[in-house]
Design a protein around this motif. Structure first.
Motif, PDB file in Angstrom:
ATOM      1  N   ASN A 193      -0.165 -36.371   3.581  1.00  0.00           N
ATOM      2  CA  ASN A 193      -1.209 -34.945   2.919  1.00  0.00           C
ATOM      3  C   ASN A 193      -2.070 -35.514   2.292  1.00  0.00           C
ATOM      4  N   ASP A 194      -3.301 -35.593   2.215  1.00  0.00           N
ATOM      5  CA  ASP A 194      -5.058 -36.513   2.169  1.00  0.00           C
ATOM      6  C   ASP A 194      -5.865 -35.471   1.742  1.00  0.00           C
ATOM      7  N   ARG A 195      -6.365 -35.586   0.585  1.00  0.00           N
ATOM      8  CA  ARG A 195      -7.701 -34.856  -0.697  1.00  0.00           C
ATOM      9  C   ARG A 195      -8.880 -35.760  -0.426  1.00  0.00           C
ATOM     10  N   SER A 196      -9.770 -34.928  -1.452  1.00  0.00           N
ATOM     11  CA  SER A 196     -11.076 -35.585  -0.901  1.00  0.00           C
ATOM     12  C   SER A 196     -11.798 -34.285  -1.798  1.00  0.00           C
ATOM     13  N   VAL A 197     -13.198 -35.150  -2.378  1.00  0.00           N
ATOM     14  CA  VAL A 197     -13.497 -34.335  -3.031  1.00  0.00           C
ATOM     15  C   VAL A 197     -15.248 -34.123  -2.506  1.00  0.00           C
ATOM     16  N   PHE A 198     -15.857 -33.000  -3.036  1.00  0.00           N
ATOM     17  CA  PHE A 198     -17.422 -33.502  -3.300  1.00  0.00           C
ATOM     18  C   PHE A 198     -18.581 -32.732  -4.173  1.00  0.00           C
ATOM     19  N   GLU A 199     -18.585 -33.229  -5.244  1.00  0.00           N
ATOM     20  CA  GLU A 199     -18.689 -32.037  -6.873  1.00  0.00           C
ATOM     21  C   GLU A 199     -20.432 -32.402  -6.629  1.00  0.00           C
ATOM     22  N   PHE A 200     -21.181 -30.840  -6.785  1.00  0.00           N
ATOM     23  CA  PHE A 200     -22.469 -31.929  -7.419  1.00  0.00           C
ATOM     24  C   PHE A 200     -22.733 -30.323  -8.581  1.00  0.00           C
ATOM     25  N   GLY A 201     -23.449 -30.458  -9.173  1.00  0.00           N
ATOM     26  CA  GLY A 201     -23.679 -29.523 -10.397  1.00  0.00           C
ATOM     27  C   GLY A 201     -22.252 -29.318 -11.366  1.00  0.00           C
ATOM     28  N   ASN A 202     -22.033 -28.087 -11.908  1.00  0.00           N
ATOM     29  CA  ASN A 202     -21.598 -27.642 -12.816  1.00  0.00           C
ATOM     30  C   ASN A 202     -20.772 -25.809 -12.889  1.00  0.00           C
ATOM     31  N   ASP A 203     -20.537 -25.587 -13.308  1.00  0.00           N
ATOM     32  CA  ASP A 203     -20.556 -23.819 -13.275  1.00  0.00           C
ATOM     33  C   ASP A 203     -20.227 -23.216 -13.839  1.00  0.00           C
ATOM     34  N   PHE A 204     -20.553 -24.015 -14.708  1.00  0.00           N
ATOM     35  CA  PHE A 204     -21.236 -23.233 -16.475  1.00  0.00           C
ATOM     36  C   PHE A 204     -22.612 -22.997 -16.531  1.00  0.00           C
ATOM     37  N   GLY A 205     -23.396 -23.979 -15.847  1.00  0.00           N
ATOM     38  CA  GLY A 205     -24.464 -24.895 -16.145  1.00  0.00           C
ATOM     39  C   GLY A 205     -24.230 -26.160 -16.873  1.00  0.00           C
ATOM     40  N   ASN A 206     -23.873 -26.461 -17.866  1.00  0.00           N
ATOM     41  CA  ASN A 206     -23.459 -27.568 -18.425  1.00  0.00           C
ATOM     42  C   ASN A 206     -23.878 -29.192 -17.678  1.00  0.00           C
ATOM     43  N   TYR A 207     -24.876 -28.857 -17.274  1.00  0.00           N
ATOM     44  CA  TYR A 207     -25.271 -30.054 -15.933  1.00  0.00           C
ATOM     45  C   TYR A 207     -25.515 -31.912 -16.687  1.00  0.00           C
ATOM     46  N   ALA A 208     -24.563 -32.415 -15.463  1.00  0.00           N
ATOM     47  CA  ALA A 208     -25.093 -33.849 -15.959  1.00  0.00           C
ATOM     48  C   ALA A 208     -26.186 -34.307 -15.136  1.00  0.00           C
TER      49      ALA A 208
END
Length: 934
Positions: free
Chosen positions: A489-504
């Motif tokens: 089993n192998d996992r990876s991820v890409f995320e950009f932005g924020n669920d609640f508008g709390n942006y980096a």
């Protein structure tokens, strides 16, 4: 092991081809077994003129009648003349078998109240793995057109591969030398239409099914060859409301002084897309003389789905300001929820994009050698492989105060007013317009791949010795099977932005433009619900991130991508001995078998454990972005066990048409693959070091079972009646257990010496949260009744009328504790429906054949697929199908079919029906086509 396999096969082939002596048959009095075999052959000859659906039922009953275990079967004629979408649909009509619908069609199968993890499956006698990342075989991966026969074994025997606590399902592909015709061809073409697709914008309406097969015998019937291909292209359509579990805490929502539990939220969505399945089968069979048969076969299936989910997700209701709460049975089922600045309640519009590619490959080489007129030796090498690449792509948009601002901020006045309506569509209204481009902006993208691979390689050697003078046994069998399994089993991820508008920094929202979006309205049962924006994701993501700059990776900032990547290995050696009975008891002929199977398993798993800081046992681990940590330990843990599995099957032949069967056995099933995975995480609390992990050292499920059945077969091949009672006692189940003050050294888990947040403070063991076999087991018992009857006594055209009905009742004392309804509840065993009914009314006359089938399943507990998998109550359901065919010529049939005739939805709930879970409507699927055979 591969060299060992090759050597064994080389010796077997050489011995089989070079030496064989065949003794003349001697005239003896027929034994009970021989008499039954002769009756079976004579019956096939006498009923050769039976055609249509009635013939398929007869073939299935014939298999049941002459089986040495308690079983149910589906014949090739049933699958070929009016083929189901997959073998799962066909098997779900059998007594005691139920299907779990995924996307509107049968996928996983339950047997006698136990879910797919307890169901063992073989193809041509060989263990099958699954692309599901679990032991649950996805039977919709197997096209019905490529399966010649399928059987459900409800009682085991020693010669069957262990693993099915619920039962075993055996599927078979073509054996070309066993065909009656020298050459046969079957071609099938049909188009399909989904009548709900017009309610889901951008959904595919039309599909098709194409299949073709050839089987031939050559060289004076010493060489056989079969090949088949099946293609399915179909719409994937649904409109759904999904209420989430009541894990949102509790508060007084209606000012009555009493706190009510609150749901996590809910979803309103259109689902659409397409599914494509390509299946291939080939078999070569060689019989150079009457002593040796060599057969090699290959089965391959690739199932691809491309689906979107668009609409709304309302989440974290408990983090909003709740007014006008509507309460039912201690739960909030409606009210107005408004955003509180700085809190996480939000309304999101969703434009999720999911793709899934599942591949299954099964290959095998089998050699059978009749060494003497009494001794038969068989060698078999096989491989079963599966690969799955599921990519869950989520895309969320939020309402902002001003989408044109330099630094947009989330709208703090967003609110929802809703009222659940039990198992009917609720009412939902928002205070903002979620089609307004001056407000709605893309807020987050998340891409979450799940990549699984599973492979089992096996070598099997069997011998059978016929006994000529024994008063008790017709033959003795013995054998050994060696297998190696590896599941990754192998996992990876890409995320950009924020669920609640709390942006980096640098990850602010995207301003949507008119060329990226289209307004979408709900219709049908969901008419009147708010409209939303469907987004062209390619345009939007390229504008937001740049073309292609969103590749998932392993990321230490999301350490679960490491902790959930692991490998599970199982090395199994099994040996058995079995005596096949042919005797009399009190003047009654008795057949069956008596045997013992002994299984030794060495299971282990390797995965990362995050201990939170650098220790002598940790190693440096870096992700694909160049970030590194010294907090991980590569942990390998496992367990070795040996189990003995005795079994007995007795068949008392009362008359030519009546028999009583008794079966008793000890059976085992292996723990879920995911529960065996090593690795985990840790946390420190008050100077205590705590660890969560899974259970690489789990024991298998063990059960003792008893079966008793009566079968009566009607005259003139007009059908049969059967009644069976069963009892299964399961020792224990897997559950999550918290162990206080664990001995981490004994567990092989390194514990840091000091708390990094409190220098100098020594750490002591806290708790260890893991999987164990501690859950209490218990009985599963019930009865099954089935009748198949053709009314051949009726005059003229009505003589082709008939029915096939089965009823199953199952109950269990096994219980679990669940709190998804907001309070601790005792729930029944997942997958268990107390009452199951299957009924078919058919009519075969001359060139015309038609049938209508209904499958009723009582309410049960199962997994609801939402943001996360959650257990929920499934409401009872009745699924109806209609099928018809007309023989235009001897070789050409026209076909018409409707699946889900009444557009039966899937409905779930939490605790009680007021706490709405899933309401999912799939539509009817129509098929029209032709079948050519010769």
């Amino acid at each position: 092991m591969n060299k060992f396999k090759l050597s064994i096969l080389t010796v077997a082939i050489a011995a089989g081809v070079s030496s064989y002596s065949y003794a003349q048959e001697q005239e003896t009095k027929l034994s009970a077994t021989e008499a039954r075999e002769k009756a079976k052959a004579d019956a096939a000859i006498e009923t050769i003129e039976i055609k249509g659906f009635r013939r398929s039922l007869y073939d299935s009953l014939n298999e049941k009648r002459y089986s040495d275990v308690i079983s149910e079967s589906v014949s090739a004629d049933d699958l070929g003349s009016l083929p189901d979408v997959s073998i799962a649909d066909a098997l779900a009509r059998l007594p005691g078998v139920t299907a779990v619908r995924t996307g509107g069609q049968a996928g996983a199968l339950n047997i006698r109240g136990l879910s797919g993890d307890f169901v063992f499956a073989t193809l041509n006698g060989r263990e099958q793995v699954s692309p599901s990342g679990s032991r649950t075989v996805e039977f919709d991966q197997f096209p019905s057109e490529l399966i010649s026969q399928a059987s459900v074994y409800k009682s085991p025997k020693a010669s069957l591969i262990e693993g099915g606590v619920a039962g075993s399902i055996e599927m078979k592909t073509a054996s070309p030398l066993s065909k009656t015709k020298d050459h046969s061809v079957n071609l099938n073409l049909r188009g399909s239409f989904n009548d709900r697709a017009d309610q889901v914008p951008d959904a595919t309406e039309y599909g098709n099914r194409i299949s073709g097969s050839y089987s031939g015998k050559f060289l004076d019937e010493t060489l056989g060859f079969a090949v088949g291909y099946s293609r399915l292209f179909q719409p994937s359509v649904a409109t759904q409301f999904v209420g989430l579990a009541y894990n949102g805490g509790s508060m007084d929502t209606n000012a009555d002084g009493t706190s009510e539990v609150i749901s996590e939220g809910f979803e309103l969505q259109h689902l659409g897309g397409k599914e494509t399945r390509d299946g291939y089968m080939t078999a070569i069979e060689w019989r150079p003389n009457s002593a040796v048969t060599v057969k090699g076969d290959v089965f391959y299936s690739e199932f691809k789905s491309e689906e979107f989910a668009r609409g709304f997700r309302v989440k974290s209701l408990n983090n909003g300001n709740i007014t006008n709460g509507v309460v039912a049975d201690g739960a909030m089922i409606g009210g107005t929820v408004s955003r509180i600045p700085g809190r996480d309640f939000l309304v999101q519009t969703t434009n999720d994009d999911n793709t899934d590619t599942d591949k299954v490959l099964s290959t095998g080489l089998n050699i059978e050698w009749m060494a003497t007129d009494q001794l038969t030796l068989t060698g078999d090498i096989s491989t079963s492989q599966s690969d799955s690449n599921f990519i869950n792509g989520v895309n969320w948009s939020l309402a902002f105060a001003d989408a044109n601002a330099v630094n947009p901020v989330v709208a703090n006045d967003a609110s929802v007013t809703y009222l659940l309506n039990g198992l009917n569509v609720p009412s939902v209204a928002f205070n903002r317009d979620y089609t307004d481009l001056d407000s709605v902006m893309m807020a987050k993208i998340g891409i979450y791949p799940y990549v699984n691979s599973d492979e089992v390689n096996a070598l099997r050697l069997d011998g059978k010795y016929d006994l000529q003078d024994s008063e008790f046994f017709s033959s003795v069998e013995a054998g050994v099977r060696i297998s190696e399994r590896e599941a990754r089993n192998d996992r990876s991820v890409f995320e950009f932005g924020n669920d609640f508008g709390n942006y980096a920094p640098g990850q602010g929202p995207l301003k949507l433009t008119e060329d990226m979006v289209r307004e979408v309205n709900f219709s049908g049962e969901f008419s009147g619900l708010p409209s939303y924006l469907a987004i062209d994701l390619n345009k939007a993501l390229d504008a937001w991130l740049g073309a292609g700059n969103y590749t998932p990776q392993k990321d230490l900032r999301s350490d679960w991508t490491f902790l959930n990547s692991n490998t599970v290995n199982e090395d199994v050696t099994a040996a058995y001995i079995q005596g096949n009975l042919d005797t009399e008891m009190f003047g009654v002929p008795v057949t069956g078998n008596l045997g013992l199977r002994v299984v030794r398993t060495d299971q282990s798993s390797t995965g990362y454990l995050n201990v939170g800081q650098d220790t002598p046992e940790t190693e440096t681990v870096c992700d694909e972005g160049g970030r590194c940590t010294d907090n991980f330990v590569l942990s390998t843990r496992g367990h070795t066990f040996t189990k003995s599995l005795p079994s007995v099957n007795l068949n008392f032949i009362l008359t030519d048409d009546d028999q009583i069967r008794f079966a008793a056995a000890k059976v085992m099933g292996r723990p879920p693959i995911a529960d065996l995975a090593a690795g985990g995480g840790s946390w420190i609390d008050g100077g205590k070091f705590n660890v969560w992990s899974r259970g690489p050292d789990l024991e298998p499920f063990m059960a003792k079972q008893f079966d008793l059945s009566y079968e009566h077969y009607f005259e003139n091949d007009d059908g049969a009646f059967s009644f069976a009672i069963f009892n299964k006692d399961i020792d224990s189940f897997v559950q999550t257990t918290v162990i206080n003050n664990p001995d981490f050294d004994a567990l092989g888990i390194p514990m840091p010496e000091f708390d990094p947040n409190n220098p100098g403070q020594a750490l002591v063991p806290g708790i260890y949260e893991t999987k164990t076999n501690n859950a209490k087991g218990g009985y599963i018992r019930g009865f099954e009744a089935a009748v198949t009857k053709t009314f051949s006594f009726l005059p003229g055209i009505w003589s082709g009328l008939g029915t096939n009905i089965s009823y199953s009742y199952t109950k269990s004392e096994i219980e679990q504790t669940n709190n998804l309804s907001g309070s601790s509840r005792t729930i029944s065993l997942p997958g268990l429906s107390p009452k199951v009914i299957s009924a078919t009314l058919y009519f075969d006359y001359d060139k015309f054949s038609t049938r209508v089938s209904a499958r009723y399943r009582d309410a049960f507990i199962g997994e609801q697929v939402a943001v996360e998998t959650q257990l929920a109550y499934y409401s009872d359901e009745t699924v109806m199908d209609y099928q018809a065919s007309y023989k235009v010529t001897e070789n050409l049939d026209v076909l018409f079919q409707v699946n889900n005739l009444t557009d039966e939805p899937t409905k779930t709930y939490f605790g009680n029906e007021a706490q709405t879970g899933t309401l999912q409507y799939f539509g009817r699927q129509y098929y029209f086509g032709v079948n050519y055979s010769m």
